[in-house]
Design a protein around this motif. Sequence first.
Motif, PDB file in Angstrom:
ATOM      1  N   ILE A 188       9.120   7.821 -18.116  1.00  0.00           N
ATOM      2  CA  ILE A 188       8.282   7.155 -17.059  1.00  0.00           C
ATOM      3  C   ILE A 188       8.962   7.454 -15.635  1.00  0.00           C
ATOM      4  CG2 ILE A 188       7.155   5.194 -16.257  1.00  0.00           C
ATOM      5  CD1 ILE A 188       6.094   5.765 -18.834  1.00  0.00           C
ATOM      6  N   GLY A 189       8.213   7.920 -14.500  1.00  0.00           N
ATOM      7  CA  GLY A 189       8.890   7.926 -13.114  1.00  0.00           C
ATOM      8  C   GLY A 189       7.985   8.051 -12.305  1.00  0.00           C
ATOM      9  N   ILE A 190       8.179   7.614 -10.948  1.00  0.00           N
ATOM     10  CA  ILE A 190       7.325   7.801  -9.808  1.00  0.00           C
ATOM     11  C   ILE A 190       7.591   9.011  -8.821  1.00  0.00           C
ATOM     12  CG2 ILE A 190       6.974   5.317 -10.144  1.00  0.00           C
ATOM     13  CD1 ILE A 190       8.892   4.899  -7.758  1.00  0.00           C
ATOM     14  N   SER A 191       6.652   9.259  -8.272  1.00  0.00           N
ATOM     15  CA  SER A 191       6.644  10.464  -7.174  1.00  0.00           C
ATOM     16  C   SER A 191       6.183  10.055  -5.866  1.00  0.00           C
ATOM     17  CB  SER A 191       6.105  11.751  -7.742  1.00  0.00           C
ATOM     18  OG  SER A 191       4.555  11.490  -8.068  1.00  0.00           O
ATOM     19  N   ASN A 192       6.813  10.457  -4.860  1.00  0.00           N
ATOM     20  CA  ASN A 192       6.249  10.253  -3.309  1.00  0.00           C
ATOM     21  C   ASN A 192       5.920   8.828  -3.073  1.00  0.00           C
ATOM     22  OD1 ASN A 192       6.511  13.003  -2.937  1.00  0.00           O
ATOM     23  ND2 ASN A 192       4.755  13.421  -3.998  1.00  0.00           N
ATOM     24  N   SER A 193       6.832   8.037  -3.475  1.00  0.00           N
ATOM     25  CA  SER A 193       6.588   6.543  -3.146  1.00  0.00           C
ATOM     26  C   SER A 193       7.836   5.957  -2.746  1.00  0.00           C
ATOM     27  CB  SER A 193       6.058   5.948  -4.574  1.00  0.00           C
ATOM     28  OG  SER A 193       5.998   4.518  -4.207  1.00  0.00           O
ATOM     29  N   SER A 194       7.375   4.934  -1.815  1.00  0.00           N
ATOM     30  CA  SER A 194       8.666   3.999  -1.319  1.00  0.00           C
ATOM     31  C   SER A 194       8.331   2.516  -1.850  1.00  0.00           C
ATOM     32  CB  SER A 194       8.834   4.130   0.084  1.00  0.00           C
ATOM     33  OG  SER A 194       7.478   3.716   0.645  1.00  0.00           O
ATOM     34  N   ALA A 195       7.328   2.173  -2.676  1.00  0.00           N
ATOM     35  CA  ALA A 195       6.978   1.029  -3.307  1.00  0.00           C
ATOM     36  C   ALA A 195       7.642   0.585  -4.318  1.00  0.00           C
ATOM     37  CB  ALA A 195       5.291   1.081  -3.803  1.00  0.00           C
ATOM     38  N   LEU A 196       7.958  -0.672  -4.296  1.00  0.00           N
ATOM     39  CA  LEU A 196       8.474  -1.485  -5.546  1.00  0.00           C
ATOM     40  C   LEU A 196       7.342  -1.442  -6.744  1.00  0.00           C
ATOM     41  CD1 LEU A 196      10.787  -2.699  -7.145  1.00  0.00           C
ATOM     42  CD2 LEU A 196      10.092  -4.968  -6.088  1.00  0.00           C
ATOM     43  N   VAL A 197       7.802  -0.704  -7.941  1.00  0.00           N
ATOM     44  CA  VAL A 197       6.596  -0.579  -8.949  1.00  0.00           C
ATOM     45  C   VAL A 197       7.000  -1.342 -10.069  1.00  0.00           C
ATOM     46  CG1 VAL A 197       5.128   1.222 -10.408  1.00  0.00           C
ATOM     47  CG2 VAL A 197       5.808   1.598  -8.041  1.00  0.00           C
ATOM     48  N   LYS A 198       6.066  -2.198 -10.809  1.00  0.00           N
ATOM     49  CA  LYS A 198       6.406  -2.903 -11.951  1.00  0.00           C
ATOM     50  C   LYS A 198       5.497  -2.309 -12.876  1.00  0.00           C
ATOM     51  CE  LYS A 198       6.465  -7.786 -13.612  1.00  0.00           C
ATOM     52  NZ  LYS A 198       6.130  -9.114 -13.487  1.00  0.00           N
ATOM     53  N   PHE A 199       6.001  -1.650 -14.090  1.00  0.00           N
ATOM     54  CA  PHE A 199       5.294  -1.280 -15.154  1.00  0.00           C
ATOM     55  C   PHE A 199       5.624  -2.087 -16.446  1.00  0.00           C
ATOM     56  CE2 PHE A 199       5.549   1.870 -18.552  1.00  0.00           C
ATOM     57  CZ  PHE A 199       4.395   2.531 -18.354  1.00  0.00           C
ATOM     58  N   GLU A 200       4.671  -2.501 -16.956  1.00  0.00           N
ATOM     59  CA  GLU A 200       4.619  -3.395 -18.131  1.00  0.00           C
ATOM     60  C   GLU A 200       3.685  -3.290 -19.109  1.00  0.00           C
ATOM     61  OE1 GLU A 200       4.475  -7.451 -16.698  1.00  0.00           O
ATOM     62  OE2 GLU A 200       3.585  -6.978 -14.936  1.00  0.00           O
ATOM     63  N   ASP A 201       3.712  -4.018 -20.096  1.00  0.00           N
ATOM     64  CA  ASP A 201       2.860  -4.079 -21.371  1.00  0.00           C
ATOM     65  C   ASP A 201       2.503  -2.812 -21.931  1.00  0.00           C
ATOM     66  OD1 ASP A 201       2.887  -6.829 -20.705  1.00  0.00           O
ATOM     67  OD2 ASP A 201       1.110  -6.766 -19.569  1.00  0.00           O
ATOM     68  N   LEU A 202       3.432  -1.969 -22.090  1.00  0.00           N
ATOM     69  CA  LEU A 202       3.197  -0.702 -22.571  1.00  0.00           C
ATOM     70  C   LEU A 202       2.875  -0.689 -24.308  1.00  0.00           C
ATOM     71  CD1 LEU A 202       2.985   2.335 -22.436  1.00  0.00           C
ATOM     72  CD2 LEU A 202       5.366   2.614 -22.690  1.00  0.00           C
ATOM     73  N   LEU A 209      -4.657   1.198  -6.012  1.00  0.00           N
ATOM     74  CA  LEU A 209      -4.263  -0.202  -6.472  1.00  0.00           C
ATOM     75  C   LEU A 209      -4.234  -1.468  -5.168  1.00  0.00           C
ATOM     76  CD1 LEU A 209      -1.161   0.648  -8.559  1.00  0.00           C
ATOM     77  CD2 LEU A 209      -3.393   0.260  -9.422  1.00  0.00           C
ATOM     78  N   GLN A 210      -4.194  -2.446  -5.496  1.00  0.00           N
ATOM     79  CA  GLN A 210      -4.395  -3.401  -4.466  1.00  0.00           C
ATOM     80  C   GLN A 210      -2.752  -4.161  -4.559  1.00  0.00           C
ATOM     81  OE1 GLN A 210      -7.104  -6.398  -4.919  1.00  0.00           O
ATOM     82  NE2 GLN A 210      -8.851  -5.261  -4.420  1.00  0.00           N
ATOM     83  N   PRO A 211      -2.059  -4.142  -3.486  1.00  0.00           N
ATOM     84  CA  PRO A 211      -0.522  -4.777  -3.650  1.00  0.00           C
ATOM     85  C   PRO A 211      -0.566  -6.074  -4.288  1.00  0.00           C
ATOM     86  CG  PRO A 211      -1.044  -3.559  -1.493  1.00  0.00           C
ATOM     87  CD  PRO A 211      -2.155  -3.885  -2.149  1.00  0.00           C
ATOM     88  N   GLY A 212       0.427  -6.433  -5.214  1.00  0.00           N
ATOM     89  CA  GLY A 212       0.604  -7.543  -5.720  1.00  0.00           C
ATOM     90  C   GLY A 212      -0.343  -8.052  -6.970  1.00  0.00           C
ATOM     91  N   VAL A 213      -1.386  -7.131  -7.056  1.00  0.00           N
ATOM     92  CA  VAL A 213      -2.107  -7.530  -8.318  1.00  0.00           C
ATOM     93  C   VAL A 213      -2.177  -6.656  -9.462  1.00  0.00           C
ATOM     94  CG1 VAL A 213      -4.828  -7.199  -8.808  1.00  0.00           C
ATOM     95  CG2 VAL A 213      -4.172  -7.947  -6.458  1.00  0.00           C
ATOM     96  N   LEU A 248       0.895  -1.014   0.092  1.00  0.00           N
ATOM     97  CA  LEU A 248      -0.027   0.022  -0.087  1.00  0.00           C
ATOM     98  C   LEU A 248       0.904   1.204   0.009  1.00  0.00           C
ATOM     99  CD1 LEU A 248      -2.735  -0.863   2.473  1.00  0.00           C
ATOM    100  CD2 LEU A 248      -3.180  -0.911  -0.188  1.00  0.00           C
ATOM    101  N   ASP A 249       0.409   2.187  -0.795  1.00  0.00           N
ATOM    102  CA  ASP A 249       1.227   3.435  -0.887  1.00  0.00           C
ATOM    103  C   ASP A 249       0.596   4.462  -1.387  1.00  0.00           C
ATOM    104  OD1 ASP A 249       4.532   3.941  -0.941  1.00  0.00           O
ATOM    105  OD2 ASP A 249       3.692   4.834  -2.775  1.00  0.00           O
TER     106      ASP A 249
END
Length: 167
Positions: A134-148, A104-108, A76-77
């Motif tokens: 592509i970037g992230i802001s104000n997050s400490s999560a591990l983010v997976k970005f795919e299927d673009l 978002l739900q973690p792991g989904v 959760l983030d």
Amino acid sequence: MSTINGRACVVNGTPVDKVFSNGKQVYGRNLALNTSIPISIQGDSSGWQDVKKIELSQNPAGLTVTFSYAVTIDRLDSGSLRMQFLANFSPAGGMPIFVDFKSLQPGVKTNFYKTIVFPTFNSSIGSFNDYMIIGISNSSALVKFEDLNVVIGDKILPHSPAPEDVM
């Protein structure tokens, strides 16, 4: 005759933009290069992290373009994932890639899409480049970005790599 080469469609060695089957579009040429491998981003809670430069095979200014992609977070983030072309790029419909992690739900793995008409700029206020960040802001999560998929037109199509990535 078309041949499928790693799911990118090529006719006589030349990438094609669209393929139809029984009158329905089933393939659109992905303009986003080097997107076959998912992008993993580990947040550090900073305001903005430029993480990945994604080259485009064509400048989309003035065209109707559909973005589709998937995002997975590990916890959760309250941060977000977004894209930029230029600092002054702000179409009326909003950024084509923007995900608020609170939804978002973690792991989904969650799929997103957005169709926009890209504005055209005059030289006094800027111009498009053939890439996006592509970037992230104000997050400490591990983010997976795919299927673009970045496809000209308004169809949501399954992910396929850019033809240039598999030829």
